[in-house]
Design a protein around this motif. Structure first.
Motif, PDB file in Angstrom:
ATOM      1  N   VAL A 117       6.242   4.759   3.765  1.00 25.52           N
ATOM      2  CA  VAL A 117       7.171   3.570   3.871  1.00 25.52           C
ATOM      3  C   VAL A 117       6.191   2.404   4.204  1.00 25.52           C
ATOM      4  O   VAL A 117       5.511   2.404   5.109  1.00 25.52           O
ATOM      5  CB  VAL A 117       7.903   3.924   5.463  1.00 25.52           C
ATOM      6  N   ALA A 118       6.461   1.440   3.327  1.00 24.89           N
ATOM      7  CA  ALA A 118       5.572   0.246   3.347  1.00 24.89           C
ATOM      8  C   ALA A 118       6.327  -0.939   4.082  1.00 24.89           C
ATOM      9  O   ALA A 118       7.786  -1.039   3.600  1.00 24.89           O
ATOM     10  CB  ALA A 118       5.113  -0.209   1.940  1.00 24.89           C
ATOM     11  N   ILE A 119       5.868  -1.555   4.975  1.00 25.75           N
ATOM     12  CA  ILE A 119       6.843  -2.706   5.727  1.00 25.75           C
ATOM     13  C   ILE A 119       5.973  -3.783   5.636  1.00 25.75           C
ATOM     14  O   ILE A 119       4.597  -3.878   6.032  1.00 25.75           O
ATOM     15  CB  ILE A 119       6.706  -2.384   7.244  1.00 25.75           C
ATOM     16  N   GLY A 120       6.573  -5.021   4.827  1.00 26.80           N
ATOM     17  CA  GLY A 120       5.767  -6.182   4.543  1.00 26.80           C
ATOM     18  C   GLY A 120       6.392  -7.428   5.073  1.00 26.80           C
ATOM     19  O   GLY A 120       7.477  -7.506   5.554  1.00 26.80           O
ATOM     20  N   CYS A 121       5.448  -8.335   5.292  1.00 29.79           N
ATOM     21  CA  CYS A 121       5.758  -9.668   5.685  1.00 29.79           C
ATOM     22  C   CYS A 121       4.890 -10.559   4.519  1.00 29.79           C
ATOM     23  O   CYS A 121       4.259 -10.055   3.725  1.00 29.79           O
ATOM     24  CB  CYS A 121       5.466 -10.086   7.011  1.00 29.79           C
ATOM     25  N   THR A 122       4.894 -11.856   4.974  1.00 32.18           N
ATOM     26  CA  THR A 122       4.251 -12.848   4.065  1.00 32.18           C
ATOM     27  C   THR A 122       2.663 -12.408   3.636  1.00 32.18           C
ATOM     28  O   THR A 122       2.446 -12.220   2.830  1.00 32.18           O
ATOM     29  CB  THR A 122       4.478 -14.381   4.468  1.00 32.18           C
TER      30      THR A 122
END
Length: 294
Positions: A255-260
């Motif tokens: 599970v990949a959790i991204g922000c800027t």
């Protein structure tokens, strides 16, 4: 009080059966579930393998091995050796994989492989017949026979996992990856979540220099009402999905959790989710891919 009997040795699963019936798929299923796996082990070495496993301080507690017609003249010794090992208290279970002759011929035709018992001039049906004769005695003492004629690889893997790897050994391996969209989505991700809807600590001067692993940044991110609601819903989603992925034979989930930039929000959210999942008994591997990038 009665003292329970303890098997003198690891759990052993012997996979056998005709070529093309799915032994390799079954072995991979057990390997994914944490078994120490050996393909084409001469049955004469079984006792030595068990002896060596006793020197691993419990690290090798479950063993799966393929014993089939490739064992040649040693195959006839298999029933005797298995009985001897069982008599010493070792839990040995035999799974025989079978399939119809027509399906085996079709599978060999699709892969263009030569049957190992066909010889130089024999046909695939000749090899299948010879193999069935060689394995007849081993099949007669099998604990279970699975006919894979109508099964696809996922269905077979699921059957084997449920039969031999129920419990911790069948637990789904979960990896949480925090990342920055600026640097690209992780190519191996099964699920991608975007947390750029949360307020960004990057624009808070006193927090900007610090990563999401810093308690001050984590407190800022996780203190947002939307962050709390998101984590609650995400935990519910994981509670729904993980057992279903596992029951379908999936071994790993990323599970990949991204922000800027992958430095603040995604890091704090991924760490918080990992903590909650581990608190519920689900082991998690946590990786902050971009936290040190500028």
């Amino acid at each position: 009080m009665t003292t329970p009997l303890v098997a003198a040795g690891p759990q052993v699963v012997i996979l056998t059966g005709v070529s093309g019936s799915g032994k390799s798929t079954a072995l991979r299923a057990l390997e994914d579930a944490g078994f120490y796996c050996v393909d084409n082990l001469p049955i004469l070495f079984l006792e030595k393998l068990l002896e060596l496993s006793g020197h691993t301080a419990g690290e090798v507690s479950r063993i799966a091995l393929v014993v089939d017609a490739r064992d040649g003249r040693f195959l006839a010794e298999a029933p005797r050796i298995i009985q001897e090992v069982r008599s010493k208290g070792t839990d040995v279970q035999i799974l025989f994989l079978d399939a119809s002759d027509d399906s085996l011929v079709r599978r060999y035709s699709e892969t263009r492989r030569r049957h190992p018992l066909a010889g130089e001039t024999g046909t695939v049906p000749d090899g299948i017949a010879a193999e069935r004769r060689a394995l007849a005695e081993l099949k007669s003492i099998a604990d279970e026979v699975i006919d894979s004629t109508t099964l696809n690889v996922h269905e077979l893997k699921r059957l084997v996992t449920r039969r031999f790897a129920a419990g911790d050994g069948a637990r789904l391996g979960v990896t949480l990856v925090s990342f920055g969209f600026r640097f690209g989505i992780p190519s191996h991700a099964d699920m991608v979540l975007d947390v750029r809807f949360l307020p960004n600590p990057f624009f808070v001067p006193e927090l900007k220099p610090f990563p999401g692993t810093d308690p001050r940044v984590a407190q800022f991110v996780l203190g947002q009402p939307d962050a709390k609601a998101f984590l609650d819903r995400l935990l519910d989603l994981c509670g729904f999905l993980l057992p279903r992925y596992r029951s379908e034979g999936k071994s790993y989930l990323t599970v990949a959790i991204g922000c800027t930039g992958g430095k603040h929000r995604s890091v704090a959210i991924a760490a918080a989710l990992a903590e909650r999942l581990e608190g519920g008994g689900q082991p998690v591997r946590l990786w902050h891919r971009d936290v040190e990038k500028e």
